[in-house]
Scaffold this active site. Structure first.
Site, PDB file in Angstrom:
ATOM      1  N   ASP A 136       0.848  -1.197   0.000  1.00 57.23           N
ATOM      2  CA  ASP A 136       0.000   0.000   0.000  1.00 57.23           C
ATOM      3  C   ASP A 136       0.887   1.253   0.000  1.00 57.23           C
ATOM      4  O   ASP A 136       1.571   1.540   0.977  1.00 57.23           O
ATOM      5  CB  ASP A 136      -0.844  -0.044   1.294  1.00 57.23           C
TER       6      ASP A 136
ATOM      7  N   HIS B  44      -4.044   4.762   6.307  1.00 58.00           N
ATOM      8  CA  HIS B  44      -2.902   4.205   5.568  1.00 58.00           C
ATOM      9  C   HIS B  44      -1.575   4.487   6.268  1.00 58.00           C
ATOM     10  O   HIS B  44      -1.398   5.532   6.889  1.00 58.00           O
ATOM     11  CB  HIS B  44      -2.864   4.792   4.154  1.00 58.00           C
TER      12      HIS B  44
END
Lengths: 552, 552
Positions: free
Chosen positions: A190, A363
């Protein structure tokens, strides 16, 4: 001869959204995620954008399953469309499948859903998928350790490393370091926050800020957040409980998700806290919390309608405090600021990111990415879930850690990367890109239609209809002009009748020398383009409709 | 009987942009600024939005002049349209008028321009306008002390209090405190940054960051910024000079503004630094600076075309460093991030606000606003230049300073505020709002046309043309269907011919019982709406065109 492993991203590279990744070994394909993204501004009329899955359809027999990392739209939202064409088993955790089920039911799509739990190792053909718990802005998220004959891939999913997650379930560091100890061929990571220095804050920090706000206010509290952020919703319930307030839930997706999360045990609160909107009027203002959709300023959402005074059941009152516990997704900034303004104008105090820290990202920031890399020590890395600059920042980060630049692969949607036990190399391309969903049409709106919509949007349309007799070289009916979106017709009658006269003259002249449809159509089109540009400096779509009498 | 002073904002209240404010005393009106704003996303095809000046046109004889505070589009951009209808003298500083002149020439509008300088006191009817130098992101900006028979108004214009401005000209604190000493009736204050704590940074800080960047890079430097930010452009020249680099200028508005600023003496650099784009290829990369438009990601601008590889003369090369010395205006975030991604992909290092501090605001933050208030000590205040939440934040700030809430007036566009020597009260409304400019049409596109454009954009258009004989109850030609922006026609022939058959049947049936145009048109429209929604879930604009044979 030994087979190699192929990694084929179908979405999520060079973009935020429509995540979909295929892993192929021999004649078996394992798909991770099947997400959608929302249309770009200039994609007029488009509802969703989903990945092009033609490669999977051509290799339909090879596709073993779709494995989901978590329940966000950009990871599961394309499934109602994908499963219609590719009815394969879908693996996911309880909450992921629970949220998905609601959407599949809305689309009347049935599916073979297989529930997994963090810690499970699921054999899928020659792949073994080990489910590893990670933190994210939705509970029950997984990273996937995909064990293949050439080595282990760690596909991170969306993740952060929250040391104080709301549900107490920290990322499974033991599983990750064990993978590292055993050897990881590649990390698919990610990269969304690869530009952000430091560590992402804990979700729990938002709870503290909510407590501080609730301690000061006397009126109603209205909290808007992402309907899928069950942890944040949990914290709103917790704070409400601490301050003796009741909670009502507003907005279809919020009601759906809260219902699912309660049913499945992901949202827990004392009985009696949750009340119906109708019951709010019986409560004093300082006993009320409303959780609503609309944190992105979506035009039809609960909060947007409250802001514009058009919500059927909730009016903003002076003394209300509205908390936007979110941050605008790029492209939504202006919508959100309009909602803030509308709420402020109606008399509410509005608190949003920038005023107070009422949002944290889901994130991993740079230090967390480094930690992940150090736990796994992969031979190769591919930054996924990011636009080009996020992927580039991830590559830069790995190089700062001492990795060779060749170890971090720059990959676009459709690129095939072929892995052996100790190598990774580009190996061609498959079709990939965007399929547009408009209404029930999937893929029937392409560039031609979009370009037409853009021109229609800019300057409208002008239709000139004429019935002619080509043999007699005569105009039988018309010309008649209709326009929409071009000029205000009631004030432009002169212009339109001038246009009709010009067309008639031009067409009659053309009929003297030709009976070709294209010549005749141009004799209508060209004087119209010219006249309209001269008089208005606009270029509407011009549609000449020439007809002849029907033969009986 | 004594006259009172009326303050009538025609634009700039509850919005950022199209600033225009009228001051009326007796039968004299003084107008401050005449700006435009750029269209909202859903205003398809609109080029600019300008204020409704119908009140001024009705009172044309009273209007004495338009006085400009500075040369930004949102303060002068409506003048080409306004002066055509209201040819009154325009006052402004040398640079303001110089930049305006270029725009007026483009529109072929002549004007009676009257140059003023900071320090001047200009009598305009019974008003006396004292020009006071303030800092902003464009040189030669003024605040206006408007002296009226009932007292002095200080109209701040856009301002910040920069203690180290690039041109060395600090805000005239002596003039401001003297006004305060003599007594100020009302402060009309720039509220754009009323939510930002602290002080806005000095423009000079950007110069230091540019120096730091230039010290590290070896390739070309490409700097994009607002074409009107002459101080920032000056600093790019200064930094280029310090590092022995030459400068080329790209983009129409950048070339125009640099030319004007050099001609008028607002931009100063050693001879030979400025080179033509053609000459860049002869220079080594580390001797090159390019200043470009496009810091907002505008689709046709220099930088955007470089990012997409479509600039006719400049290709981005690996080793280039691109500096976006700007911050996205709300609504442009996504365009800007696309440009950043395109540049990064082409191999450039991209530096933007958030990575380094390459932008500072031109507007006063909270502490500067407090300082301004303390210097002027006005009896009344009106927050201007702001959306509602900015105006509300200004009001909150004044109350924190001990002012009564009643002293800060909440005013919207068109509201009349009437001032006496010691009072201020609402006194009715005049027409105000947005006039849309599309091509050469000013105000001919209104809500009807915009709604049509929105529907056309979403689902396209479908035209069904039929020539009939109402007496014979027969269809003579057609029905023929054309569509644009609805479905991809080549793949939808079946759908369109089904539609033609349905229309023919429905129309023939209707002709049996009626010859009313509206009934007949509905007999075409309704089956089309129904069929298209059923088959596509879309609602295109449906245009039935029924014609009869022309009588000879």
């Amino acid at each position: 001869m030994r087979d190699n492993l192929q990694f084929i991203p179908l979405g999520g590279m060079g973009e935020i959204g429509k995540n979909m990744y295929a892993y192929q070994y021999g004649d078996e394909i394992l798909v991770v995620d099947a997400g959608l993204k929302f249309p770009e501004e200039e994609m007029f009329g488009i509802d969703y954008v989903i990945p092009n899955i033609s490669y999977l359809l051509e290799n339909q027999k090879k596709v073993q399953a779709i494995f989901l990392t978590h329940g966000h739209e950009d990871h599961v939202g394309a499934l109602p469309f994908v499963l219609k064409q590719l009815p394969v088993p879908v693996y996911g955790t309880k909450l992921t499948l629970g949220l998905l089920k609601v959407k599949l039911d809305e689309h009347n799509v049935s599916a073979n859903l297989k529930e997994v739990r963090a810690g499970d190792v699921v054999p899928i053909g020659r792949f073994k998928v080990q489910c590893i718990h990670v933190n994210h802005s939705i509970p029950d998220s997984l990273g996937l350790a995909i064990k293949t004959p050439v080595g282990t891939i760690f596909h991170s999913g969306d993740f952060k490393l929250d040391q104080t997650p709301v549900d107490g379930k920290v990322t499974d560091y033991f599983a990750l370091t064990t993978l590292g100890q055993e050897g990881v061929l590649a990390l698919m990571a990610d990269s969304t926050n690869a530009q952000r220095p430091g560590y992402t804050k804990s979700e729990r920090d938002v709870g503290k800020v909510l407590d501080d706000i609730f301690a000061k206010i006397k009126g109603r509290a209205i909290v808007a957040t992402f309907a899928s952020n069950i942890h944040r919703i949990q914290q709103v319930f917790d704070t409400a409980d601490r301050f003796g307030r009741k909670v009502a839930v507003v907005g279809r997706s919020m009601v759906n998700n809260v219902t699912t999360a309660v049913d499945l045990g992901y949202l827990v609160f004392p009985k009696g806290i949750l009340v119906e909107i109708e019951d709010l009027s019986k409560l004093p203002a300082d006993k009320v919390v409303i959780i609503s959709t609309g944190s992105q300023g979506e035009p039809l959402s609960g909060l947007t309608r409250m802001a514009s005074g058009s919500h059927p059941r909730i009016n903003i009152l002076p003394g209300d405090t509205v908390i936007l516990a979110s941050t605008p997704v790029p492209g939504n900034e202006k919508l959100v600021s309009r909602v803030i303004d509308g709420l402020a104008k109606a008399g509410a105090q509005v608190i949003y990111q920038g005023i107070l820290d009422v949002h944290v990202s889901g994130h991993a920031s740079r230090e967390e990415l480094k930690l992940m890399i150090n736990m796994l020590r992969p031979k190769f890395m591919v930054p996924i879930h990011g636009e080009y600059r996020h992927q580039a920042a991830f590559s830069n980060l790995a190089q700062l850690m001492g990795y060779e630049s060749s170890v971090v692969l720059a990959v676009e949607n459709g690129d095939i990367v072929e892995f052996t036990r100790d190598s990774a190399r580009p190996a061609g391309k498959v079709p990939a890109g965007s399929v547009l969903v408009d209404g029930i049409g999937v893929g029937d709106v392409g560039n031609v239609v979009l370009r037409d919509r853009q021109q229609l949007a800019a300057d409208g349309v002008l239709v000139a209809s004429v019935t002619i007799d080509r043999q007699q070289r005569k105009i039988l009916a018309g010309p008649t002009i209709i326009s929409r979106g071009f000029v205000y017709v009631k004030e432009s009658e002169g212009l339109l009748s001038e246009a009709e006269a010009r067309i008639a003259a031009s067409l009659l002249k053309a009929l003297q020398s030709s009976t070709e449809w294209s010549t005749l159509r141009n004799s209508v089109r060209e004087p119209l383009i010219e006249l309209m540009y001269e008089k208005t400096r606009r270029r509407p779509v011009i549609l000449p409709m020439l007809m002849e009498l029907n033969r009986d």
